[in-house]
Design a protein around this motif. Structure first.
Motif, PDB file in Angstrom:
ATOM      1  N   PHE A  78       0.811  -1.221   0.000  1.00 50.19           N
ATOM      2  CA  PHE A  78       0.000   0.000   0.000  1.00 50.19           C
ATOM      3  C   PHE A  78       0.846   1.274   0.000  1.00 50.19           C
ATOM      4  CE2 PHE A  78      -1.864   3.167   3.009  1.00 50.19           C
ATOM      5  CZ  PHE A  78      -2.776   3.710   2.138  1.00 50.19           C
ATOM      6  N   LEU A  79       1.834   1.331   0.909  1.00 46.39           N
ATOM      7  CA  LEU A  79       2.615   2.568   1.052  1.00 46.39           C
ATOM      8  C   LEU A  79       3.412   2.873  -0.212  1.00 46.39           C
ATOM      9  CD1 LEU A  79       3.747   1.858   4.700  1.00 46.39           C
ATOM     10  CD2 LEU A  79       2.175   3.654   4.001  1.00 46.39           C
ATOM     11  N   GLN A  80       4.049   1.835  -0.779  1.00 42.91           N
ATOM     12  CA  GLN A  80       4.812   2.067  -2.021  1.00 42.91           C
ATOM     13  C   GLN A  80       3.884   2.496  -3.153  1.00 42.91           C
ATOM     14  OE1 GLN A  80       5.316  -0.519   0.070  1.00 42.91           O
ATOM     15  NE2 GLN A  80       7.057  -1.745  -0.590  1.00 42.91           N
ATOM     16  N   THR A  81       2.739   1.819  -3.261  1.00 45.77           N
ATOM     17  CA  THR A  81       1.816   2.106  -4.367  1.00 45.77           C
ATOM     18  C   THR A  81       1.411   3.582  -4.349  1.00 45.77           C
ATOM     19  OG1 THR A  81       0.982  -0.138  -4.130  1.00 45.77           O
ATOM     20  CG2 THR A  81      -0.336   1.381  -5.441  1.00 45.77           C
ATOM     21  N   VAL A  82       1.043   4.066  -3.161  1.00 47.90           N
ATOM     22  CA  VAL A  82       0.569   5.453  -3.060  1.00 47.90           C
ATOM     23  C   VAL A  82       1.679   6.423  -3.436  1.00 47.90           C
ATOM     24  CG1 VAL A  82      -0.192   7.216  -1.445  1.00 47.90           C
ATOM     25  CG2 VAL A  82      -1.209   4.946  -1.370  1.00 47.90           C
ATOM     26  N   VAL A  83       2.875   6.183  -2.909  1.00 48.22           N
ATOM     27  CA  VAL A  83       3.935   7.176  -3.144  1.00 48.22           C
ATOM     28  C   VAL A  83       4.411   7.122  -4.598  1.00 48.22           C
ATOM     29  CG1 VAL A  83       6.006   5.862  -2.499  1.00 48.22           C
ATOM     30  CG2 VAL A  83       5.874   8.292  -2.014  1.00 48.22           C
ATOM     31  N   ALA A  87      -0.521  19.189  -8.665  1.00 48.33           N
ATOM     32  CA  ALA A  87      -1.869  19.743  -8.466  1.00 48.33           C
ATOM     33  C   ALA A  87      -2.857  18.683  -7.975  1.00 48.33           C
ATOM     34  CB  ALA A  87      -2.365  20.358  -9.773  1.00 48.33           C
ATOM     35  N   LEU A  88      -2.601  17.422  -8.275  1.00 43.09           N
ATOM     36  CA  LEU A  88      -3.568  16.379  -7.907  1.00 43.09           C
ATOM     37  C   LEU A  88      -3.269  15.747  -6.551  1.00 43.09           C
ATOM     38  CD1 LEU A  88      -3.799  14.474 -11.340  1.00 43.09           C
ATOM     39  CD2 LEU A  88      -4.941  16.568 -10.642  1.00 43.09           C
ATOM     40  N   TRP A  89      -2.164  16.170  -5.918  1.00 44.82           N
ATOM     41  CA  TRP A  89      -1.747  15.505  -4.677  1.00 44.82           C
ATOM     42  C   TRP A  89      -2.767  15.665  -3.558  1.00 44.82           C
ATOM     43  CZ3 TRP A  89       4.273  16.304  -3.972  1.00 44.82           C
ATOM     44  CH2 TRP A  89       4.925  15.576  -4.995  1.00 44.82           C
ATOM     45  N   ASN A  90      -3.325  16.855  -3.449  1.00 46.72           N
ATOM     46  CA  ASN A  90      -4.281  17.071  -2.351  1.00 46.72           C
ATOM     47  C   ASN A  90      -5.472  16.128  -2.477  1.00 46.72           C
ATOM     48  OD1 ASN A  90      -2.946  19.026  -0.863  1.00 46.72           O
ATOM     49  ND2 ASN A  90      -3.592  20.660  -2.266  1.00 46.72           N
ATOM     50  N   TYR A  91      -5.943  15.963  -3.723  1.00 49.94           N
ATOM     51  CA  TYR A  91      -7.087  15.066  -3.949  1.00 49.94           C
ATOM     52  C   TYR A  91      -6.720  13.628  -3.582  1.00 49.94           C
ATOM     53  CZ  TYR A  91     -11.242  13.171  -6.248  1.00 49.94           C
ATOM     54  OH  TYR A  91     -12.424  12.543  -6.502  1.00 49.94           O
ATOM     55  N   LEU A  92      -5.503  13.246  -3.956  1.00 45.47           N
ATOM     56  CA  LEU A  92      -5.058  11.873  -3.675  1.00 45.47           C
ATOM     57  C   LEU A  92      -4.948  11.630  -2.173  1.00 45.47           C
ATOM     58  CD1 LEU A  92      -3.788   9.120  -4.511  1.00 45.47           C
ATOM     59  CD2 LEU A  92      -1.584  10.268  -4.578  1.00 45.47           C
ATOM     60  N   PHE A  93      -4.268  12.546  -1.479  1.00 48.11           N
ATOM     61  CA  PHE A  93      -4.004  12.305  -0.050  1.00 48.11           C
ATOM     62  C   PHE A  93      -5.246  12.524   0.803  1.00 48.11           C
ATOM     63  CE2 PHE A  93       0.370  12.754  -1.590  1.00 48.11           C
ATOM     64  CZ  PHE A  93       0.861  11.561  -1.097  1.00 48.11           C
ATOM     65  N   ALA A 142      -7.878  11.113   0.017  1.00 49.10           N
ATOM     66  CA  ALA A 142      -8.477   9.769  -0.009  1.00 49.10           C
ATOM     67  C   ALA A 142      -7.615   8.746   0.718  1.00 49.10           C
ATOM     68  CB  ALA A 142      -8.691   9.332  -1.462  1.00 49.10           C
ATOM     69  N   VAL A 143      -6.285   8.834   0.576  1.00 50.76           N
ATOM     70  CA  VAL A 143      -5.445   7.750   1.126  1.00 50.76           C
ATOM     71  C   VAL A 143      -4.905   8.056   2.514  1.00 50.76           C
ATOM     72  CG1 VAL A 143      -4.762   6.925  -1.147  1.00 50.76           C
ATOM     73  CG2 VAL A 143      -3.356   8.623  -0.012  1.00 50.76           C
ATOM     74  N   GLY A 144      -4.926   9.310   2.939  1.00 50.84           N
ATOM     75  CA  GLY A 144      -4.425   9.617   4.277  1.00 50.84           C
ATOM     76  C   GLY A 144      -3.323  10.658   4.240  1.00 50.84           C
ATOM     77  N   ASN A 145      -3.039  11.253   5.406  1.00 44.51           N
ATOM     78  CA  ASN A 145      -2.041  12.307   5.515  1.00 44.51           C
ATOM     79  C   ASN A 145      -0.643  11.754   5.217  1.00 44.51           C
ATOM     80  OD1 ASN A 145      -0.199  14.232   6.470  1.00 44.51           O
ATOM     81  ND2 ASN A 145      -1.742  15.035   7.881  1.00 44.51           N
ATOM     82  N   PRO A 146       0.136  12.423   4.347  1.00 40.37           N
ATOM     83  CA  PRO A 146       1.477  11.897   4.045  1.00 40.37           C
ATOM     84  C   PRO A 146       2.375  11.789   5.277  1.00 40.37           C
ATOM     85  CG  PRO A 146       1.125  14.059   3.016  1.00 40.37           C
ATOM     86  CD  PRO A 146      -0.191  13.606   3.524  1.00 40.37           C
ATOM     87  N   LYS A 147       2.138  12.653   6.315  1.00 38.88           N
ATOM     88  CA  LYS A 147       2.973  12.542   7.531  1.00 38.88           C
ATOM     89  C   LYS A 147       2.720  11.200   8.222  1.00 38.88           C
ATOM     90  CE  LYS A 147       1.841  16.782   9.060  1.00 38.88           C
ATOM     91  NZ  LYS A 147       1.779  18.014   9.848  1.00 38.88           N
ATOM     92  N   ASN A 166       7.257  19.156  -0.483  1.00 38.14           N
ATOM     93  CA  ASN A 166       6.464  20.005  -1.364  1.00 38.14           C
ATOM     94  C   ASN A 166       5.174  20.486  -0.716  1.00 38.14           C
ATOM     95  OD1 ASN A 166       7.772  20.219  -4.055  1.00 38.14           O
ATOM     96  ND2 ASN A 166       7.794  18.001  -3.840  1.00 38.14           N
ATOM     97  N   MET A 167       4.653  19.697   0.228  1.00 37.79           N
ATOM     98  CA  MET A 167       3.342  20.032   0.782  1.00 37.79           C
ATOM     99  C   MET A 167       3.418  20.728   2.148  1.00 37.79           C
ATOM    100  SD  MET A 167       1.176  16.625  -0.285  1.00 37.79           S
ATOM    101  CE  MET A 167      -0.453  17.289   0.055  1.00 37.79           C
ATOM    102  N   GLU A 168       4.573  20.645   2.838  1.00 36.77           N
ATOM    103  CA  GLU A 168       4.662  21.189   4.200  1.00 36.77           C
ATOM    104  C   GLU A 168       5.739  22.271   4.261  1.00 36.77           C
ATOM    105  OE1 GLU A 168       2.723  20.226   6.662  1.00 36.77           O
ATOM    106  OE2 GLU A 168       1.792  18.443   5.811  1.00 36.77           O
ATOM    107  N   VAL A 169       5.807  22.952   5.410  1.00 39.68           N
ATOM    108  CA  VAL A 169       6.839  23.989   5.593  1.00 39.68           C
ATOM    109  C   VAL A 169       8.193  23.302   5.818  1.00 39.68           C
ATOM    110  CG1 VAL A 169       5.279  25.724   6.521  1.00 39.68           C
ATOM    111  CG2 VAL A 169       6.279  24.045   8.056  1.00 39.68           C
ATOM    112  N   PRO A 170       9.314  24.028   5.573  1.00 43.19           N
ATOM    113  CA  PRO A 170      10.645  23.401   5.712  1.00 43.19           C
ATOM    114  C   PRO A 170      10.894  22.772   7.079  1.00 43.19           C
ATOM    115  CG  PRO A 170      10.838  25.498   4.591  1.00 43.19           C
ATOM    116  CD  PRO A 170       9.403  25.383   4.988  1.00 43.19           C
TER     117      PRO A 170
END
Length: 1416
Positions: free
Chosen positions: A891-896, A905-911, A913-918, A942-946
């Motif tokens: 699962f984890l490899q497939t999503v990433v 642009a599509l990452w927010n829609y994906l995550f 559905a699948v869960g928070n990347p953190k 890319n999605m969070e602050v440094p």
């Protein structure tokens, strides 16, 4: 289905004429073709393509008749009707001059061809023909269309009449029907009276007769299209009735397909509308449309102009379309596009310039569809006669295109095979060359490329063969089999071909007889008796059954239909055949398990059982006959017939699995409709055990059920696999432009009772990008073929060569291709809320090597569709797919992987559905999947602050350090620096797999050469001069000098220091060495700072034991002969025994080889059995100079200080020592006469040595600790190696330098502790400790004196950074010790090569993998 091959050919016309040909038309048997020019009619022979006869109209008659327009052959090829512009029809008779031939083949004397071939002249030579005008008919109106029927010629004229003319001398006169009197309606139901055309000026522009529908498809001049059918046998206006196609108003031309009952109408907008007739109402029913899409042909899709010509192939499987603007396009019967010449290399030159499309005036198919004859529309001005001096022949406007087609087009019983078989006119293309390679090592043809081995990698454990992946998918080459020329000469063209289950034998059928070929022996078998071959004509195709060829044929001698079986291994002769007489003509033949199924011309199906008998052949008996005449209007409409084990109620298969493989149903493809006849089990069931097993098969069949429409091919298998029942009990359909369909069984889970509302099977449609030719059931793959092109126009640069066909056309080749379809099926099941079935199916396929890719594809496709949709989706599928994928460990490899292949642009829609990347990142860390975590890090960046990414990167960095993932550590260092210096826009590439170097040991041996064989004085002086070797930095070498004041560097360094300190405190010296080597960590400088803290040894005994364990170094033992009485009690013996067992436990016992002469010292095999004793490992460590060796316990050598022989292992394992060393050893050894006890000493001494690699690593660490001044560690390593020289060096340093008293005291205490431990637990150490005892006592005296700690400064920090490249010094050092210095490049190259070789060694022994230590 059909594929273009090579370049087209242009025919040379031997006659002098300036007329451009207008029309080309083959005769019904496709042996001749007629070419029409404005005033000339020529007849050509097809093979070879030669002109036979030409008729030139006289000038006077030509002016009366006007130019020729169209030609039509009589069905028996004895006449041709030609229409002219002024309304005349000329009837030409073609009398044949018997036994006269224009061309005869010349054979050498004694050739077998001359003897007794019956039809030899007719087959091989062009017959002599004449053309005579028999009759001229004047219709007094312009003729728009000619169409031949069985006895009559139908002529449409521009005045709105339809004329029926008899071929045979027109004795009955002619009938003319006014179209205005023919009633037309939407359908044929009597309640609706037909309206008439109602216009005076309506006439038929184009028409074609359809025998299976018994009527004419017509196109009117106003663009309307329809179908005219006679209501009775009498052809009069009152008896004709027309049907409209309501949606078509711009028709231009028409072509009918008799086998599938289709009418293809070309339209002015460039599309082709395909209609069929609804059998119940008689209305015209729209089937599908052939049109170019803007996605594939953005430049030209709407600029093609009207459709000009449509031509169906002879086997009715494909249709060729051309437009006014030119170009050719080929489509399968239900609309899958195969070829189009308006794009790609056909439309553009190699320099990108656009080519004009080929304009086509007329085209016709050659025999069996292997050729397409085309008249290209070159304007007459270009047609100047080009004469090459004496050669009168000139370029004629006729092109011949060559095609290769799938065997499924003519022999559909092939569809239960998993091989792709294509047939050309003189060769076969197979994709199963790899299977023969596995069996026959001699078969090394072009397809043993490198690619397949790479593709095999992940699953080369034998599962390959069991799954039948005989078709390796790694390359695109075919196994090409040239058909035997002797057979081809008298039996061209090849009509059928078939391949056996294993893909090792093929059989082909030509005009008469058949021949077969073995891929293993590379030999053809032909009939020995040519008369037998020429007396049989195969009618219903052929199939393989085990080692037998089963075929249905017509015996020309006895005028009898027969079913024959020939054994492959015996000679090809009727004497070895089993022959059964059959009642009616056989049209189709298929084999299922041990049953042969025949479909006959009387619309009946006959089942035969086939079994091997004692004599060489097999026997056949009739099982059952089923009449289908009620359901089949015309026997020619049946495309394929197969027996399958498919049935609708799967409940039975659960209770009685043995029945799952029985012949349960008949699948019949009736003009594209798939009809299923199941066994009728509703009657009384006969119990199996009371009955003869053959009786069970006599169950009657139920009434037929239509399963699907627009079916081109059907695949099913009779194999059983309990793990993959979904795939093996399914039915696979190819539906042309609509893609594929699968009729999938639905099983209740865990043998529960099935739901009453859940159907037993479900039909799922899905699209694939290739044309399917075979299905690999267990492997969830579709195999196909695709046309590719190669441009060669750059070879012809002169202007004269511009008209070369090689310039106008690219070279066409056919490539193998394959596609995964599993993700489509899983998605269709999820859409239909059948998640449980999807899980069952997915789990059964989870072992497939590309299963992770399947999940990724499914997630990616759903994400792309839903995230880019403009309208809101009421019931989104993505959450369901995400939930489905979580059921799998990937699962984890497939999503990433999916996220990194999609745009940001599509990452927010994906995550969403699948869960928070953190959270997903933390899951990866918990699962110890660091490479996937690294991929998530890029998404977080890319999605969070440094700050967040730095925090997660630090977590990952620390974990990677702990696990020794050095490659990842290097990436993380770079990543952290990038965050620190604001380079966040360039995320690092994270590794998906570790590089080979990450497991290959202390890499710094590439960069330096060390020898510990210097005398104590050398080292002592070097020590005082505070000369240090800087650590070479690996891939990230420049890091330490650049940005050194950067806070980020400090942050990273702190983490590295902390890790190094932890390793040292836990006494993990091996890990420490590996860590320093891989990350370029400055070990010496750091150790100097930590000398009194982390680098200090508190417990010498524990450290010694830990090093023994880490480096797999055995504890020393004492020879039995020299053990004193105190040691002979049980206590000591058991202690020694335990140690020996410990050393054996890792397969580390040594083989002893006793030799004579120089190799008296026994040769030690590598401890792990896999370490190669390559020169590289040896000559770099062996001491090639004065070296002190006290390892031998008895004083064998008197001059031990001046000249040592190194370790015995070193000398004997090397194969290329410097000559001087050998002589040196020889001098010392030649005078020795070793006694038995001395040999024991030697062998035990060798048994006490650890693996060679460990020895190299220990010596290197010793060198590092010496330079850093960590003397306590030097003592411990000296003890393990049992080299008193090392101990002496340390002691001499302590005596001559100003050393911290605390260090001396610590060393003294430690040595006493070791001595005490050795006395009780490890007596093997005692002899060595006794040797160094005097030194220890001296040490006690030194320890009394106080020294100033500041005086000891062995490291000059400024030099550490300054000397970045130690190679200059390396070569100096190495040459001083007598090895041949290598060039840097050679050195590092050699070591890298060796590193790759040894990367697989020892991996099971330590977590870090093998440590490859190279001292060059």
């Amino acid at each position: 289905m059909y594929f273009l091959s090579g370049w087209p050919k242009r025919l040379l016309c031997p006659l002098e004429s300036l007329e451009q040909p207008l029309r080309i038309q083959t005769d019904p048997q496709r042996a001749f073709f007629a070419v029409l020019s404005p005033s000339q009619l020529s007849i050509w022979y097809c093979r070879p393509s030669v002109l036979i006869v030409s008729y030139k109209e006289l000038a006077k008659a030509a002016s009366q008749f006007g130019p020729y327009k169209e030609a039509e052959w009589r069905p028996d090829s004895t006449m041709i009707a030609v229409s002219t512009a002024n309304g005349y029809i000329l009837f030409f008779e073609i009398p044949s001059e018997r036994d006269k031939y224009l061309y005869e083949p010349m054979y050498p004397k004694g050739s077998p061809h001359l003897k007794g071939t019956l039809h030899y002249k007719e087959e091989q030579c062009a017959p002599s023909l004449n053309l005579e005008v028999k009759k001229v008919l004047d219709l007094q109106a312009s003729i728009t269309s000619l169409q031949s029927t069985l006895e009559d010629l139908l002529v449409a004229t521009a005045d709105g009449f339809l004329h029926l003319v008899h071929w045979d001398g027109m004795t009955n006169g002619r009938k003319a029907i006014n179209l205005c009197t023919v009633p037309f309606s939407v359908d044929l139901q009597s309640s609706r009276a037909g309206s008439f055309l109602g216009f005076e000026d309506v006439y038929i522009r184009d028409m074609e007769y359809c025998a299976t529908l018994d009527g004419f498809a017509v196109v009117f001049n106003d663009g309307r299209v329809g179908f005219i059918t006679p209501m009775s046998s009498r052809f009069t206006a009152e008896q004709l009735h027309g049907v409209w196609a309501q949606d078509v108003i711009d028709g231009t031309c028409v072509a009918v397909n008799n086998k599938y009952r289709l009418m293809a109408f070309g339209c002015a907008n460039g599309s082709v509308q395909v209609y069929t007739i609804d059998t119940t109402t008689g209305a015209m029913q729209f089937s599908h449309k052939l049109e170019l899409t803007p996605k594939q042909y953005p430049d030209i899709w709407n600029k093609t102009g009207p459709v000009k010509l449509i031509r169906w192939s002879p086997d009715s499987c494909v249709v060729m379309v051309t437009w006014e603007c030119g170009g050719l396009s080929l489509w399968s019967v239900f609309g899958a596009q195969l070829i189009c010449t308006l794009g790609g290399d056909f439309a553009y030159q190699s320099d990108g310039a656009k080519k004009d499309p080929l304009k086509i005036n007329s085209m016709t198919w050659g025999s069996e569809g292997y050729h397409l004859w085309v008249i290209d529309g070159i304007s007459p001005s270009n047609m100047k006669p080009e004469r090459d001096g004496s050669n009168e022949a000139r370029q004629f406007g006729i092109l011949q295109f060559h095609f290769i087609k799938s065997a499924l087009t003519v022999n559909p019983c092939m569809s239960n095979q998993e091989q792709v078989l294509l047939q050309g006119e003189d060769r076969l293309y197979l994709n199963c060359g790899d299977a023969t390679q596995a069996q026959s090592p001699r078969n090394t043809s072009a397809h043993s490329e490198h690619k397949p081995t790479r593709e095999r990698g992940p699953f080369s454990d034998g599962s390959l063969d069991s799954q039948g992946l005989s078709t390796l998918l790694g390359h695109r080459h075919w196994h090409v089999v040239q058909i035997h020329s002797t057979y081809l000469e008298s039996n061209w063209p090849i009509r059928f071909s078939a391949i056996d289950k294993l893909g090792q034998n093929v059989a082909v059928v030509g005009k008469f007889g058949f021949a077969h070929y073995s891929l293993l022996t590379k030999k053809w078998k032909l009939f020995g008796n040519i008369t037998q071959e020429q007396n049989m004509m195969v009618t219903g195709g052929l199939a393989w059954w085990n080692d037998f060829i089963v075929l249905a044929c017509y015996n020309l001698n006895d005028h009898q239909e027969e079913l024959r079986i020939y054994l492959r291994t015996s000679n090809l002769d009727n004497a070895f055949a089993h022959i059964t007489k059959v009642q009616a003509d056989t049209l189709l033949l298929s084999v299922f398990r041990d049953i042969v199924i025949l479909f006959r011309a009387d619309c009946s199906i006959c089942l035969y059982s086939i079994e091997r008998s004692l004599n060489p052949t097999a026997s056949i008996q009739v099982l059952q006959e089923v009449s289908m005449s009620r359901y089949i209007p015309h026997p020619f409409l049946v495309v394929s017939v197969t027996l399958t084990s498919v049935r609708t109620e799967t409940g039975i298969t659960l209770k009685m699995p043995q029945q799952a493989c029985e012949a349960e149903s008949i699948m019949l493809n009736l003009a594209g409709q798939l009809i299923m006849l199941q066994r009728d089990r509703s009657g009384p069931q006969i119990r199996d055990k009371d009955n003869n097993p053959n009786q069970r098969k006599h169950l009657p069949f139920c009434a037929p059920v239509v399963l699907a429409q627009s079916v081109e091919n059907v695949w099913t298998t009779c194999r059983i696999n309990k793990q993959k029942r979904h795939l093996l009990e399914a039915l696979w359909l190819s539906c042309g432009g609509a893609g594929m369909k699968v009729w999938l069984p639905l099983f209740p889970r865990d043998h529960r009772k099935p739901h009453s509302f859940l159907s037993r099977r479900i039909m799922l449609p899905f699209h694939i990008n290739i044309y399917p030719l075979a299905v690999l059931f267990e492997d969830a793959l579709v195999l196909g073929a695709v046309n590719d092109t190669v441009l060669y126009d750059c070879l012809y640069t002169q202007t004269s060569a511009r008209e070369h066909l090689e310039v106008l056309f690219p070279f066409s080749i056919v490539e193998r291709t394959s596609q995964i379809y599993l993700h489509h099926i899983l998605r269709q099941l999820l859409v239909r809320n059948l998640g449980e079935q999807a899980l069952l199916l997915a789990h059964s396929c989870a072992t497939l090597p590309y299963f992770p890719h399947v999940l990724e594809l499914m997630l990616h496709e759903v994400l792309e569709e839903e995230a880019t949709s403009r309208e809101p989706i009421p019931d989104p599928l993505l959450p369901t797919v995400a939930k489905f994928i979580t059921e799998f460990p990937l699962f984890l490899q497939t999503v990433v992987h999916c996220a990194r292949k999609t745009e940001y642009a599509l990452w927010n829609y994906l995550f969403a559905a699948v869960g928070n990347p953190k959270d997903l990142f933390e899951e990866c860390l918990m699962a110890q999947d660091l490479d996937t975590a690294a991929s998530y890090l890029i998404i977080l960046q890319n999605m969070e602050v440094p700050a967040v990414s730095r925090q997660h990167a630090t977590l990952l960095f620390n974990t990677a350090l702990e696990q020794g993932k050095w490659d990842l550590c290097r990436h993380m260092i770079r990543f952290l620096k990038a965050i620190g210096s604001g380079e966040t826009e360039t995320p690092p590439a994270t590794p998906t797999t570790q590089e080979p170097s990450s497991s290959s040991g202390f890499e710094f041996f590439r960069h330096r050469s060390i020898s510990l064989s210097q005398s104590a004085e050398n080292l002592h002086s070097k020590f005082n001069l505070t000369k240090t070797l800087s650590m070479p930095s690996g891939p990230s070498g420049k890091r330490w000098s650049k940005d050194s004041d950067c806070a980020e560097n400090m942050y990273i360094d702190m983490m590295l220091w902390r890790h190094a300190r932890r390793l040292l405190e836990e006494i993990k010296l091996k890990d420490l060495g590996c860590f320093a080597a891989q990350l370029g960590f400055e070990l010496i400088g750091w150790l100097c700072k930590e000398r009194a803290r982390a680098a200090r040894v508190d417990d010498f005994v524990f450290a010694l034991k830990k090093l023994h364990k880490d480096f797999l170094w055995p504890f020393p033992v004492i020879p039995a002969s020299s053990i004193n009485s105190p040691f002979k009690n049980g206590k000591y013996k058991t202690a020694m025994g335990e140690h020996l067992l410990k050393s054996q436990s890792a397969d580390t016992f040594v083989n002893m080889d006793m030799d004579t002469g120089v190799s008296n010292t026994p040769r030690s095999r590598s401890w792990l059995g896999t370490i190669s004793s390559s020169q590289r490992e040896i000559d770099t460590v062996s001491s090639h100079g004065p070296h002190m060796q006290d390892a031998f316990l008895s004083p064998l050598l008197s001059k031990g200080d001046e000249c040592s022989i190194g370790s015995a292992t070193d000398l004997t394992e090397t194969s290329s020592m410097v000559d001087g060393d050998w002589t040196m050893v020889d001098e010392n050894f030649s005078s020795l006469s070793l006694t038995q006890s001395e040999l024991e000493h030697l062998s035990l001494e060798l048994a006490s040595k650890g693996p060679h690699k460990s020895q190299v690593q220990l010596r290197y660490l010793l060198h590092i600790f010496m330079e850093a001044g960590c003397l306590d560690w030097c003592i411990i390593i000296g003890l393990i190696l049992r080299e008193s020289s090392v101990i002496n060096q340390v002691f001499s340093i302590m005596q001559s330098s100003d050393i911290d008293g605390e260090i001396c005291q610590n060393i003294k205490t430690g040595l006493y502790a070791v001595d005490k431990w050795a006395s009780t637990d490890c007596p093997g150490y005692k002899p060595f400790l006794n040797i160094i005892k005097p030194q220890i006592q001296k040490l006690s005296e030194i320890a009394e004196e106080q020294v100033q700690p500041e005086a000891f400064q062995p490291v000059n920090p400024s030099k550490v950074t300054e000397q970045a490249n130690p190679r200059a010094e390396e070569s100096r050092t190495s040459s001083s010790h007598g090895t041949n210095p290598q060039s840097d490049a050679g050195n590092s190259g050699a070591s890298r090569h060796e590193e790759d070789k040894s990367k697989t060694e020892d991996e099971d022994s330590f977590q870090e993998g093998s440590y490859d230590c190279v001292v060059s």
